[in-house]
Design a protein around this motif. Structure first.
Motif, PDB file in Angstrom:
ATOM      1  N   ILE A  79       0.828  -1.206   0.000  1.00  0.00           N
ATOM      2  CA  ILE A  79       0.000   0.000   0.000  1.00  0.00           C
ATOM      3  C   ILE A  79       0.862   1.257   0.000  1.00  0.00           C
ATOM      4  O   ILE A  79       0.438   2.320  -0.473  1.00  0.00           O
ATOM      5  N   LEU A  82       1.214   2.551  -3.516  1.00  0.00           N
ATOM      6  CA  LEU A  82       0.074   3.304  -4.021  1.00  0.00           C
ATOM      7  C   LEU A  82       0.127   4.745  -3.542  1.00  0.00           C
ATOM      8  O   LEU A  82      -0.066   5.682  -4.322  1.00  0.00           O
ATOM      9  N   TYR A 104      -9.883  -1.231  -4.082  1.00  0.00           N
ATOM     10  CA  TYR A 104      -8.576  -0.592  -4.219  1.00  0.00           C
ATOM     11  C   TYR A 104      -8.582   0.484  -5.297  1.00  0.00           C
ATOM     12  O   TYR A 104      -7.844   1.467  -5.200  1.00  0.00           O
ATOM     13  N   PHE A 108      -7.541   4.652  -4.443  1.00  0.00           N
ATOM     14  CA  PHE A 108      -6.665   5.620  -5.105  1.00  0.00           C
ATOM     15  C   PHE A 108      -7.241   7.031  -4.995  1.00  0.00           C
ATOM     16  O   PHE A 108      -6.513   8.007  -4.815  1.00  0.00           O
ATOM     17  N   THR A 153      -5.210   6.501 -12.528  1.00  0.00           N
ATOM     18  CA  THR A 153      -4.844   5.375 -11.671  1.00  0.00           C
ATOM     19  C   THR A 153      -5.792   4.209 -11.953  1.00  0.00           C
ATOM     20  O   THR A 153      -6.946   4.403 -12.324  1.00  0.00           O
ATOM     21  N   VAL A 155      -6.275  -0.433 -11.116  1.00  0.00           N
ATOM     22  CA  VAL A 155      -5.830  -1.663 -10.467  1.00  0.00           C
ATOM     23  C   VAL A 155      -5.864  -2.784 -11.493  1.00  0.00           C
ATOM     24  O   VAL A 155      -6.843  -2.916 -12.235  1.00  0.00           O
ATOM     25  N   ASP A 184      -1.757  -0.364  -9.906  1.00  0.00           N
ATOM     26  CA  ASP A 184      -1.583  -1.272  -8.776  1.00  0.00           C
ATOM     27  C   ASP A 184      -1.639  -2.692  -9.330  1.00  0.00           C
ATOM     28  O   ASP A 184      -2.699  -3.191  -9.684  1.00  0.00           O
ATOM     29  N   VAL A 186      -0.153  -5.184  -7.496  1.00  0.00           N
ATOM     30  CA  VAL A 186       0.412  -5.843  -6.318  1.00  0.00           C
ATOM     31  C   VAL A 186       0.101  -7.336  -6.308  1.00  0.00           C
ATOM     32  O   VAL A 186       0.967  -8.158  -5.989  1.00  0.00           O
ATOM     33  N   ILE A 203       3.186  -0.961  -9.675  1.00  0.00           N
ATOM     34  CA  ILE A 203       3.468  -1.281  -8.274  1.00  0.00           C
ATOM     35  C   ILE A 203       3.223  -2.752  -7.995  1.00  0.00           C
ATOM     36  O   ILE A 203       2.154  -3.287  -8.311  1.00  0.00           O
ATOM     37  N   THR A 217       7.732  -2.912  -1.122  1.00  0.00           N
ATOM     38  CA  THR A 217       7.000  -2.514  -2.313  1.00  0.00           C
ATOM     39  C   THR A 217       8.003  -2.421  -3.457  1.00  0.00           C
ATOM     40  O   THR A 217       9.086  -1.875  -3.297  1.00  0.00           O
ATOM     41  N   CYS A 219       8.508  -1.157  -7.390  1.00  0.00           N
ATOM     42  CA  CYS A 219       7.917  -0.294  -8.411  1.00  0.00           C
ATOM     43  C   CYS A 219       8.819  -0.230  -9.639  1.00  0.00           C
ATOM     44  O   CYS A 219      10.048  -0.195  -9.516  1.00  0.00           O
TER      45      CYS A 219
END
Length: 376
Positions: A79, A82, A104, A108, A153, A155, A184, A186, A203, A217, A219
């Motif tokens: 997180i 983000l 999620y 954002f 943004t 996901v 995102d 993840v 990410i 994290t 990136c």
């Protein structure tokens, strides 16, 4: 907790012995041992190979190809990535298009507002996936009103509902309008292809498909976005990508890095690369298909309305208000840990994580056998 407990949650995942053993080795001091940065550069090379492993890319990455991204590893759970992406790219008053089909994606927008931006949410049903035509219409409507978006943004895998968004058509729309992208990924990176070469900030997280402990994290940052990052007056240090642009060249970290976690991540990256990323992706697809077939035999449907929208890393099952009870029975009767839904769907969705080290037929088979017993 017992040694034979099986944790089939969509992160944190089971951590292989190779990763745990590497973390038990003596801990280096990243701040004062010069050898550390030579080793760290090697880790970044491995992570880049994993991030760029997209067999559907128009120009497959070959050894020696010049990269258009920089790798950054932050000391914090996914997180953090983000928040750091938003804090590093959004200035006061910037309009940000937040594409959302779940929790999620909505989150954002909260980050955008907290850093002084204006979040415009373009949402679709959480039982479906993002639609490039809807995105294009939102952008055109904004432009008709004299407004432009600086950043968008989205996901890739909405873990709470088990959906996987098709990013390529949306990235086409964003590129056409010169809008920078934050994704995102993840719970998808390392388990399914991600077009990171087309994303400005992508990410990932250590505790998902990498099967390393929570705490890092990861990136990728595109070359074209650094100038914007450096132009933003970011009020934070920890949630800030800018210092990492020159961290390796300067051999200086903004804070003491998590050396033991990095060692575990290095071991996890080795396991993925030794297997080969195409094999890794195929393994995830295979176990997801098997999980869906077994669920169908038990009379359970996936939460996404179209099974083609399901992620290969997590299966979300619609269990009609029984999620908490099924979760409890699976743990008490079979020593298997599953996750329920989140927010409004807490008791509606039961989630099975088959990502990373857990994306193996025997583990999913044991889980579904146990679920069949509990349902009976």
């Amino acid at each position: 907790m017992t040694d034979d407990r099986l944790r089939m949650t969509p992160g944190p995942t089971e951590v292989p012995e190779e990763v745990r053993s590497r973390m038990a080795e003596p801990t280096a001091n990243p701040d004062v041992e010069p050898e550390f940065f030579e080793w760290y550069r090697g880790l970044l090379d491995k992570l880049e190979a994993i991030f760029r492993a997209d067999p559907s890319a128009s120009a497959p990455v070959e050894d020696g190809d010049e990269s258009n991204v920089d790798m950054v590893v932050l000391g914090g759970e996914g997180i953090l990535g983000l928040e750091a992406a938003v804090a590093s790219l959004v200035d006061d008053g910037d309009r940000v298009l937040c594409l959302s089909n779940g929790l999620y994606g909505d989150g954002f927008a909260d980050f955008v507002e907290s850093y002084g931006g204006e979040a415009v949410t373009c949402g679709v049903s959480d039982r479906g996936t993002l639609d490039a035509d809807v995105v294009a219409e939102a952008i055109e409507d904004a432009r008709a009103d004299g407004d432009d978006f600086e950043v968008a943004t989205m996901v890739h895998c909405e873990t709470p509902t088990g959906t996987l968004n098709d990013l390529e058509p949306i990235l086409d729309v964003l590129d056409e309008h010169g809008i920078r992208s934050v994704v995102d990924a993840v719970s998808s990176l390392g388990g399914t292809p991600v077009p990171t070469d087309r994303i400005d900030v992508c990410i990932g997280g250590s505790q998902k498909c990498f099967s390393s402990p929570p705490g890092l994290t990861i990136c990728s940052v595109s070359d074209r976005i650094w100038d914007r990052i450096e132009s933003i007056e970011n009020p934070t240090l920890y949630a800030n990508l800018e210092p990492w642009r020159t961290a390796v060249d300067d051999e200086w970290f903004p804070y003491t890095h998590l050396a033991s976690n990095l060692s575990g991540l290095d071991a996890a990256a080795d396991l993925l690369l030794e297997e080969g990323m195409e094999s890794v992706f195929d393994r995830h697809e295979s176990v997801a298909t098997y999980c869906h077939e077994r669920a169908g035999e038990l009379g359970l449907e996936t939460y996404p309305a179209d099974e083609g929208d399901c992620s290969p890393t997590v299966t979300a099952l619609d269990v009609d208000g029984r999620a908490s009870e099924l979760q409890r029975r699976m743990l008490e009767d079979h020593e298997i840990v599953l996750a329920t839904g989140l927010g409004d769907h807490e008791d509606e969705i039961l989630r099975i994580g088959h990502m990373g080290h857990n994306a193996r037929r025997d583990r999913v088979e044991r889980t579904m056998d146990a679920l069949a017993d509990v349902l009976q």
